[in-house]
Design a protein around this motif. Structure first.
Motif, PDB file in Angstrom:
ATOM      1  N   ARG A  94      56.205 -50.557  22.679  1.00  0.00           N
ATOM      2  CA  ARG A  94      57.332 -49.708  22.277  1.00  0.00           C
ATOM      3  C   ARG A  94      58.043 -50.209  21.040  1.00  0.00           C
ATOM      4  N   THR A  95      57.889 -51.494  20.730  1.00  0.00           N
ATOM      5  CA  THR A  95      58.598 -52.035  19.572  1.00  0.00           C
ATOM      6  C   THR A  95      57.709 -52.068  18.326  1.00  0.00           C
ATOM      7  N   ASP A  96      56.489 -51.522  18.417  1.00  0.00           N
ATOM      8  CA  ASP A  96      55.631 -51.416  17.244  1.00  0.00           C
ATOM      9  C   ASP A  96      55.869 -50.087  16.530  1.00  0.00           C
ATOM     10  N   ALA A  97      55.079 -49.819  15.495  1.00  0.00           N
ATOM     11  CA  ALA A  97      55.343 -48.634  14.678  1.00  0.00           C
ATOM     12  C   ALA A  97      54.057 -47.897  14.317  1.00  0.00           C
ATOM     13  N   ILE A  98      54.234 -46.601  14.064  1.00  0.00           N
ATOM     14  CA  ILE A  98      53.144 -45.754  13.590  1.00  0.00           C
ATOM     15  C   ILE A  98      53.475 -45.313  12.169  1.00  0.00           C
ATOM     16  N   ILE A  99      52.485 -45.390  11.278  1.00  0.00           N
ATOM     17  CA  ILE A  99      52.650 -44.932   9.904  1.00  0.00           C
ATOM     18  C   ILE A  99      51.731 -43.749   9.666  1.00  0.00           C
ATOM     19  N   ALA A 100      52.311 -42.638   9.204  1.00  0.00           N
ATOM     20  CA  ALA A 100      51.512 -41.475   8.835  1.00  0.00           C
ATOM     21  C   ALA A 100      51.234 -41.554   7.347  1.00  0.00           C
ATOM     22  N   LEU A 101      49.973 -41.704   6.980  1.00  0.00           N
ATOM     23  CA  LEU A 101      49.583 -41.768   5.572  1.00  0.00           C
ATOM     24  C   LEU A 101      48.738 -40.534   5.272  1.00  0.00           C
ATOM     25  N   GLY A 102      49.343 -39.533   4.619  1.00  0.00           N
ATOM     26  CA  GLY A 102      48.583 -38.326   4.319  1.00  0.00           C
ATOM     27  C   GLY A 102      49.483 -37.106   4.182  1.00  0.00           C
ATOM     28  N   GLY A 103      48.893 -35.948   4.347  1.00  0.00           N
ATOM     29  CA  GLY A 103      49.615 -34.697   4.196  1.00  0.00           C
ATOM     30  C   GLY A 103      50.288 -34.266   5.493  1.00  0.00           C
ATOM     31  N   GLY A 104      50.585 -32.976   5.563  1.00  0.00           N
ATOM     32  CA  GLY A 104      51.340 -32.449   6.687  1.00  0.00           C
ATOM     33  C   GLY A 104      50.628 -32.584   8.022  1.00  0.00           C
ATOM     34  N   VAL A 105      49.325 -32.422   8.021  1.00  0.00           N
ATOM     35  CA  VAL A 105      48.569 -32.540   9.274  1.00  0.00           C
ATOM     36  C   VAL A 105      48.711 -33.944   9.839  1.00  0.00           C
ATOM     37  N   VAL A 106      48.518 -34.931   8.975  1.00  0.00           N
ATOM     38  CA  VAL A 106      48.648 -36.325   9.404  1.00  0.00           C
ATOM     39  C   VAL A 106      50.074 -36.598   9.885  1.00  0.00           C
ATOM     40  N   GLY A 107      51.060 -36.149   9.119  1.00  0.00           N
ATOM     41  CA  GLY A 107      52.456 -36.393   9.476  1.00  0.00           C
ATOM     42  C   GLY A 107      52.841 -35.743  10.793  1.00  0.00           C
ATOM     43  N   ASP A 108      52.408 -34.500  10.983  1.00  0.00           N
ATOM     44  CA  ASP A 108      52.754 -33.778  12.210  1.00  0.00           C
ATOM     45  C   ASP A 108      52.134 -34.442  13.433  1.00  0.00           C
ATOM     46  N   LEU A 109      50.868 -34.776  13.308  1.00  0.00           N
ATOM     47  CA  LEU A 109      50.151 -35.341  14.455  1.00  0.00           C
ATOM     48  C   LEU A 109      50.608 -36.775  14.746  1.00  0.00           C
ATOM     49  N   ALA A 110      50.674 -37.598  13.712  1.00  0.00           N
ATOM     50  CA  ALA A 110      51.099 -38.995  13.905  1.00  0.00           C
ATOM     51  C   ALA A 110      52.545 -39.046  14.377  1.00  0.00           C
ATOM     52  N   GLY A 111      53.375 -38.145  13.863  1.00  0.00           N
ATOM     53  CA  GLY A 111      54.779 -38.101  14.277  1.00  0.00           C
ATOM     54  C   GLY A 111      54.920 -37.725  15.743  1.00  0.00           C
ATOM     55  N   PHE A 112      54.099 -36.780  16.191  1.00  0.00           N
ATOM     56  CA  PHE A 112      54.165 -36.398  17.605  1.00  0.00           C
ATOM     57  C   PHE A 112      53.680 -37.548  18.488  1.00  0.00           C
ATOM     58  N   ALA A 113      52.643 -38.243  18.037  1.00  0.00           N
ATOM     59  CA  ALA A 113      52.192 -39.427  18.779  1.00  0.00           C
ATOM     60  C   ALA A 113      53.309 -40.470  18.840  1.00  0.00           C
TER      61      ALA A 113
END
Lengths: 349, 349
Positions: free
Chosen positions: A95-114
């Protein structure tokens, strides 16, 4: 360095600077206590930028893991999401780690939801690499995946801990993808900023790069102002949907092929302008969009598009809310029944 | 009617009353503007209660749809969740409609996560029908599904618009499921309320029904107080995990078979009490748990359980936080490295 500060459920910075990508690690380090970061990206962006990003992250002391999926909207689905979850689990992210979305909207939407849902929420960082993602997806906290039944049907509001926009990444974009983003950029001018609209109208796709950093900052600031007033998308934020009611209908009619999102929004704005603007304003909007190689009309009778407005998820009950800009810089929200809206658009009301 | 008011990101009521189920529609009507409600339930609860609930909802003017999945933890998975999404899509639910969870913790967790994420959030109503769900899952807003890699790995915080507890529904529970809930009930006494602990110690599973409405209200109020102080589970709320560090380890060791959650927590509390309580307090705890047919020890050497604490997702980095109650009613949070905790539990420190 230009920094835009967003006040949402928490406060976070958006950094905008040419060349930022290769120094991303130190900026991210300032905004998260994560020990490990999962860089989620697609196969095209991976080849272009992920080595630079991972190297900068490692230099800043992060353990890095990379998850790559095929480029394109088809990847924004439950299957990819479940693969991301399994990847995070297998790599023992906490829970204290992080996710980075590197890319366009598809990457951002999916990684953000994860990031919103894995362990009920981890830190989330966005590095948008398309114009559309830099000016649109990186502010507002909307994340989502698509279902068979429609786009963005499942999602969450998730604010990032920081966003890093490097306009240099836009130089590798195919012209059509750049145009796609310009559809939303012109929208910002129309809904809130006559000066931005004039600046865009005075340039073309071929010479906009010299002012692009400024344009991106202006668009982000507009979206920031609108979203801060309405974080959970229940009122004012609706004006960001200018061009989208019909734009979504066009995307739906063509099964999300043929027209990109930005192209569909461009047409949506023009169809609405024809109903509500002076001939001069309509002509100026069309000329501006054409300068960025965007379409201004669609070879489909309105009657065939309208059913696709009826399934718009923004429809509240049998009412439809839509956005009108009579002149550049001024947006208003109007409400009509689906029936009345259809009659009006078909010219029978 | 007993009503407990919870102040979370929004304020909502928890209604507790025998017989409430058959009048649920009117209470739900007071708390949502939804036109349509999706009642999500399992195949066992469906047979017992869904007709009464649907009939009351229809009387209150709601369009009702029902989604039923097989009873049991195995259903709390991505597959069922995706089926719920497709169902909501097919039945054309909108952002202004509502989801009702009718059932135990599995139903509440899964339906709540669907309500948190479908269209980025719909109204959510809980009608918990097990003791565990009434005293535990109905407060705090935690929703989740399981992955192959572990339980509750994917989820969201989602506060309901109201919760309806009908203690009469507990009369149809199999004794083992009732005991399961009593594990958490005894936990509330231990962490916060010596009087509750005494009341429980003075009763048995066979005669607790006469005071059960009061017991449920007390437990809900304790959880409400703890959660209100710490909605996003970053500090004080941790005390609700008393018995859970080892309890989860026991569940994991047995692959979530053999011991129910409440039974595992009961054992977890006893193992911790043996390390930290007076012999009298430990004996009182064990006697109380035994009166509700709960186990107080496990035939597994501590050394074999401990690795399952190490994969506890509550582990922050290499540190482990765990809860100690030296006497009934008083909880404290302690921190140790995974290594030190293991040495201490094994009696080598």
């Amino acid at each position: 360095m230009k920094t835009i500060t967003v006040h949402a459920s928490h406060t976070y910075p958006i950094y905008v600077q040419n060349g930022l990508l290769s120094d991303c690690g130190s900026y991210i380090r300032q905004n998260t206590k994560a020990a490990s970061v999962a860089v989620i990206t697609d196969d095209i962006v991976q080849k272009l930028y992920s080595d630079a990003v991972l190297s900068s992250l490692q230099k800043a002391g992060f353990r890095t893991e990379r998850f790559v999926f095929p480029n394109g909207e088809a990847s924004k689905c439950a299957k990819t999401l479940l693969d991301v979850y399994d990847f995070l689990c297998e790599k023992q992210f906490t829970r204290t780690d992080a996710i980075i979305a590197l890319g366009g909207g598809v990457v951002g939407d999916l990684a953000g939801f994860a990031a919103a849902t894995y362990l009920r929420g981890m830190d989330f960082i966005q590095i948008p690499t398309t114009l559309l993602a830099q000016v649109d997806s990186s502010v507002g906290g909307k994340t989502a995946i698509d279902l068979k039944g429609g786009k963005n049907l499942v999602g969450a509001f998730k604010q990032p801990v920081c966003v890093l926009c490097d306009p240099n990444t836009l130089q590798t974009l195919p012209p059509a993808i750049f145009s796609d983003g310009m559809g939303e950029v012109v929208k910002y001018g129309m809904i809130r900023d006559a000066k931005l609209f004039e600046l865009l109208a005075a340039h073309t796709q071929e010479n906009i790069f010299s002012v692009l950093e400024e344009v991106i900052c202006t668009c982000i600031s507009i979206k920031r102002d609108v979203v801060e007033a309405d974080e959970f998308d229940t009122g004012e934020r609706m004006i960001l949907n200018y061009g989208h009611t019909l734009g979504h209908a066009i995307e739906g009619y063509y099964h999300y092929e043929t027209y990109s999102h930005g192209s569909a929004v461009a047409i949506g704005m023009c169809l609405m302008a024809e109903k509500t603007c002076s001939p001069e304003q309509t002509a100026a909007l069309k000329a501006c969009l054409e300068a960025y190689h965007l379409p201004t009309s669609v070879p489909v009778p309105m009657a065939e598009l309208l059913p696709f407005c009826g399934v718009d998820k923004k429809r509240a009950g049998s009412q439809l809310r839509y956005i009108v800009c009579e002149t550049a810089g001024k947006a208003e929200i109007r409400t009509a029944s689906v029936t009345d809206f259809a009659a009006w658009m078909e010219g029978n009301a």
